[in-house]
Write an enzyme that holds these catalytic residues in place. Structure first.
Site, PDB file in Angstrom:
ATOM      1  N   TYR A  84       0.855  -1.183   0.000  1.00 56.88           N
ATOM      2  CA  TYR A  84       0.000   0.000   0.000  1.00 56.88           C
ATOM      3  C   TYR A  84       0.892   1.235   0.000  1.00 56.88           C
ATOM      4  O   TYR A  84       1.713   1.425   0.902  1.00 56.88           O
ATOM      5  CB  TYR A  84      -0.918   0.032   1.225  1.00 56.88           C
ATOM      6  CG  TYR A  84      -1.904   1.184   1.156  1.00 56.88           C
ATOM      7  CD1 TYR A  84      -3.158   1.002   0.580  1.00 56.88           C
ATOM      8  CD2 TYR A  84      -1.567   2.455   1.612  1.00 56.88           C
ATOM      9  CE1 TYR A  84      -4.056   2.057   0.473  1.00 56.88           C
ATOM     10  CE2 TYR A  84      -2.452   3.509   1.502  1.00 56.88           C
ATOM     11  CZ  TYR A  84      -3.696   3.307   0.928  1.00 56.88           C
ATOM     12  OH  TYR A  84      -4.580   4.358   0.814  1.00 56.88           O
TER      13      TYR A  84
ATOM     14  N   GLN B 104     -10.770   0.296   1.307  1.00 58.38           N
ATOM     15  CA  GLN B 104     -11.224  -0.585   0.229  1.00 58.38           C
ATOM     16  C   GLN B 104     -10.058  -1.264  -0.484  1.00 58.38           C
ATOM     17  O   GLN B 104     -10.169  -2.407  -0.939  1.00 58.38           O
ATOM     18  CB  GLN B 104     -12.095   0.185  -0.776  1.00 58.38           C
ATOM     19  CG  GLN B 104     -11.419   1.325  -1.511  1.00 58.38           C
ATOM     20  CD  GLN B 104     -11.575   2.653  -0.790  1.00 58.38           C
ATOM     21  OE1 GLN B 104     -11.719   2.705   0.421  1.00 58.38           O
ATOM     22  NE2 GLN B 104     -11.552   3.747  -1.549  1.00 58.38           N
TER      23      GLN B 104
ATOM     24  N   ASN C 152      -3.490   6.225   6.218  1.00 55.85           N
ATOM     25  CA  ASN C 152      -4.211   6.993   7.231  1.00 55.85           C
ATOM     26  C   ASN C 152      -4.883   6.055   8.233  1.00 55.85           C
ATOM     27  O   ASN C 152      -4.722   4.841   8.185  1.00 55.85           O
ATOM     28  CB  ASN C 152      -5.218   7.948   6.577  1.00 55.85           C
ATOM     29  CG  ASN C 152      -6.301   7.218   5.789  1.00 55.85           C
ATOM     30  OD1 ASN C 152      -6.552   6.025   5.988  1.00 55.85           O
ATOM     31  ND2 ASN C 152      -6.951   7.926   4.882  1.00 55.85           N
TER      32      ASN C 152
ATOM     33  N   GLN D  29      10.728  16.234  10.486  1.00 57.22           N
ATOM     34  CA  GLN D  29       9.742  15.275  10.975  1.00 57.22           C
ATOM     35  C   GLN D  29       8.358  15.897  11.033  1.00 57.22           C
ATOM     36  O   GLN D  29       7.366  15.299  10.634  1.00 57.22           O
ATOM     37  CB  GLN D  29      10.149  14.802  12.373  1.00 57.22           C
ATOM     38  CG  GLN D  29       9.465  13.539  12.791  1.00 57.22           C
ATOM     39  CD  GLN D  29       9.814  12.383  11.868  1.00 57.22           C
ATOM     40  OE1 GLN D  29      10.968  12.044  11.691  1.00 57.22           O
ATOM     41  NE2 GLN D  29       8.826  11.783  11.253  1.00 57.22           N
TER      42      GLN D  29
ATOM     43  N   HIS E  33       5.802  16.144   8.023  1.00 61.15           N
ATOM     44  CA  HIS E  33       5.102  14.960   7.520  1.00 61.15           C
ATOM     45  C   HIS E  33       3.596  15.065   7.704  1.00 61.15           C
ATOM     46  O   HIS E  33       2.817  14.732   6.820  1.00 61.15           O
ATOM     47  CB  HIS E  33       5.577  13.702   8.256  1.00 61.15           C
ATOM     48  CG  HIS E  33       6.763  13.040   7.641  1.00 61.15           C
ATOM     49  ND1 HIS E  33       6.723  12.428   6.426  1.00 61.15           N
ATOM     50  CD2 HIS E  33       8.031  12.886   8.085  1.00 61.15           C
ATOM     51  CE1 HIS E  33       7.901  11.923   6.129  1.00 61.15           C
ATOM     52  NE2 HIS E  33       8.719  12.188   7.124  1.00 61.15           N
TER      53      HIS E  33
ATOM     54  N   GLU F 258      10.563   6.140  17.098  1.00 59.58           N
ATOM     55  CA  GLU F 258      10.727   5.571  15.759  1.00 59.58           C
ATOM     56  C   GLU F 258      12.124   5.903  15.227  1.00 59.58           C
ATOM     57  O   GLU F 258      12.842   5.034  14.742  1.00 59.58           O
ATOM     58  CB  GLU F 258       9.642   6.149  14.839  1.00 59.58           C
ATOM     59  CG  GLU F 258       9.745   5.698  13.398  1.00 59.58           C
ATOM     60  CD  GLU F 258       8.782   6.449  12.499  1.00 59.58           C
ATOM     61  OE1 GLU F 258       8.551   5.976  11.367  1.00 59.58           O
ATOM     62  OE2 GLU F 258       8.260   7.507  12.912  1.00 59.58           O
ATOM     63  N   HIS F 259      12.486   7.171  15.289  1.00 61.95           N
ATOM     64  CA  HIS F 259      13.813   7.635  14.864  1.00 61.95           C
ATOM     65  C   HIS F 259      14.522   8.261  16.055  1.00 61.95           C
ATOM     66  O   HIS F 259      13.946   9.115  16.736  1.00 61.95           O
ATOM     67  CB  HIS F 259      13.712   8.702  13.766  1.00 61.95           C
ATOM     68  CG  HIS F 259      12.882   8.296  12.588  1.00 61.95           C
ATOM     69  ND1 HIS F 259      11.547   8.663  12.455  1.00 61.95           N
ATOM     70  CD2 HIS F 259      13.181   7.553  11.487  1.00 61.95           C
ATOM     71  CE1 HIS F 259      11.076   8.174  11.317  1.00 61.95           C
ATOM     72  NE2 HIS F 259      12.039   7.490  10.717  1.00 61.95           N
TER      73      HIS F 259
ATOM     74  N   ASP G 156      15.657   7.941   5.535  1.00 58.76           N
ATOM     75  CA  ASP G 156      14.363   7.983   4.871  1.00 58.76           C
ATOM     76  C   ASP G 156      14.464   7.615   3.405  1.00 58.76           C
ATOM     77  O   ASP G 156      13.534   7.037   2.837  1.00 58.76           O
ATOM     78  CB  ASP G 156      13.761   9.390   4.976  1.00 58.76           C
ATOM     79  CG  ASP G 156      13.157   9.673   6.331  1.00 58.76           C
ATOM     80  OD1 ASP G 156      12.974   8.718   7.103  1.00 58.76           O
ATOM     81  OD2 ASP G 156      12.866  10.844   6.623  1.00 58.76           O
TER      82      ASP G 156
ATOM     83  N   HIS H  75      -1.606 -39.432  21.345  1.00 58.03           N
ATOM     84  CA  HIS H  75      -0.259 -38.901  21.178  1.00 58.03           C
ATOM     85  C   HIS H  75       0.765 -39.945  21.639  1.00 58.03           C
ATOM     86  O   HIS H  75       1.754 -40.223  20.947  1.00 58.03           O
ATOM     87  CB  HIS H  75      -0.075 -37.616  21.997  1.00 58.03           C
ATOM     88  CG  HIS H  75      -0.605 -36.383  21.336  1.00 58.03           C
ATOM     89  ND1 HIS H  75      -1.933 -36.222  21.031  1.00 58.03           N
ATOM     90  CD2 HIS H  75       0.022 -35.252  20.921  1.00 58.03           C
ATOM     91  CE1 HIS H  75      -2.104 -35.033  20.470  1.00 58.03           C
ATOM     92  NE2 HIS H  75      -0.931 -34.426  20.388  1.00 58.03           N
TER      93      HIS H  75
END
Length: 438
Positions: free
Chosen positions: A130, A192, A215, A260, A263, A328-329, A362, A421
């Site tokens: 995606y 979708q 999103n 950052q 974004h 994250e960073h 990045d 078993h």
């Protein structure tokens, strides 16, 4: 404006607030909408994709418009500059070289009594990528998702991305996809698109793993289809945490925070420093750089709500707060960044020294920029070739080896109340001890 905090207890409270910023009060309503979309695509296939693309994206498509044509793919190369193509190819080479080092190897171990154990790694048959539309053209996201899938050996890679004006897909996106080895691209986005990848439609095949950010509706859709397919992660808004001492350049630090914040209005930009003077300079420099910033409104919103400067007494405390936040960073803009590495326990990616801005990761350093957010770095890692692979255990026992463990298995199976078993081992041992004449 960036706020300056010099109390550790207050800093902890603010960092927790920022980490929890994705806890949307409207999440239940949004999840209900996503469930409706998923069910409609399951039932109606392509017709639902056309319907929701018009309803949510205001783009009118025909069925034949869903797949990007070969002529469009060819034409895309004529619409990007040679310089941009060169940059895409450089990034692709670096990303590929890095991820080739991470391909897990199958192995087999031969033990006593002809016991064989091992693991066999194989790629998934189909992967779905995606690629978001919206505020920017995410060429780097194409490469960071497609290249590891290709390196992993996935035979069929499917990409989806929302259509733009006039149903167009950004040519740079199409070029990057082709450079990474993706030829199957569909112009559909949102929940979708995730439904189509998970369940399949008349036009779009179902896949086994879905990766790529989006999103809140895309993220919820990935959450809800998990189990039907694998996913990379539930990505939240991006974040950077910079640890800086008196050696840091305030202009560099301010630029990295803004890189950052630009974004998304929910992006987080945090500085933890041992130098109060640097903190004040960074605040002033952020304000100065914002004056003519092309994305000023959304960047200011991110800075105002999720920007923070924390002044601490030591780098040890800076590392402690960073580990609690699990960014994250993480940028280490200090005199001796390698000296801090041992203390860092939780971070998606670590950038060492003043010449290593987050942007290098990045775009083209090689390591993946799809990273855990919102504290997930405490337990999760970057997207990689492993995301597109699975492993099977290999086990082989000889009759001698089976006989040696038969009593232990009998005890364990009996303890669990599973007599068959135990019998499955016992009968084999008995037959081996008393073979029948043919």
């Amino acid at each position: 404006m960036l706020r300056i905090i010099n109390q550790v207890s207050e800093a902890r409270t603010e960092l927790r607030r920022i980490c929890d910023r994705t806890h949307d009060e409207q999440i239940i309503h949004k999840e209900a909408t996503v469930r409706e979309v998923l069910q409609a695509v399951q039932r109606q296939g392509d017709r639902a994709l056309i319907h929701y693309t018009e309803e949510f994206d205001q783009r009118t498509l025909k069925l034949e418009d869903l797949r990007v044509s070969g002529s469009e793919l060819d034409a895309a190369y004529q619409q990007v500059s040679k310089e941009l193509l060169d940059a895409i190819q450089l990034a692709r080479r670096n990303i590929e070289a890095f991820h080739r080092q991470r391909v897990p190897k199958s192995w087999v171990q031969f033990g006593e009594d002809n016991v064989v154990l091992g693991k066999r790694y194989t790629p998934v048959d189909r992967a779905g990528l995606y690629i978001p539309g919206g505020r920017a053209s995410y060429v780097s996201t194409v490469l960071m998702n497609a290249v590891p899938a290709k390196v992993a050996g996935v035979p069929r890679i499917v990409m989806v991305t929302p259509p733009g004006p006039e149903k167009a897909v950004n040519p740079a996106i199409l070029v990057a996809a082709q450079e990474a080895g993706v030829q199957e691209i569909y112009r559909v986005g949102g929940a979708q698109a995730i439904a189509a990848l998970a369940y399949g439609t008349e036009t779009i095949p179902n896949v086994h793993v879905i990766t790529g950010p989006g999103n809140i509706y895309v993220t919820l859709a990935k959450k809800l289809v998990y189990g039907t397919v694998g996913i990379d992660s539930l990505a939240g808004p991006s974040e950077v945490l910079v640890i800086a001492d008196q050696s840091a350049n305030p202009v560099y630090v301010a630029t990295d925070l803004l890189a950052q914040a630009e974004h998304d209005p929910m992006a987080a930009a945090i500085l933890i420093t041992t130098d109060v003077s640097l903190g004040r300079q960074v605040v002033a420099e952020v304000e100065r750089q914002l004056v003519n910033h092309p994305r000023r409104l959304l960047t200011e919103k991110a800075i105002a709500h999720y920007g923070l400067v924390v002044v601490v007494d030591s780098l040890d405390m800076a590392i402690e707060l960073s580990n609690e936040f699990a960014p994250e960073h993480l940028e280490l803009e200090v005199t001796d960044p390698w000296g801090l590495i041992e203390g860092v326990r939780h971070a998606g990616a670590i950038f060492l020294g003043s010449s290593t801005p987050e942007a290098i990761g990045d775009y083209l350093a090689g390591p993946n920029h799809t990273l855990p957010t919102s504290g997930a770095a405490r337990y999760a890692s970057a997207l990689g070739v492993e995301t597109f692979m699975k492993h099977s255990s290999l086990i082989q026992y000889s009759p001698t080896a089976l006989r040696k463990v038969a009593d232990a298995i009998d005890l364990l199976a009996t303890c669990e109340g599973l007599p068959s078993h135990a019998d499955s081992v016992k009968r084999r041992v008995e037959d081996a001890d008393d073979p029948q004449d043919p």
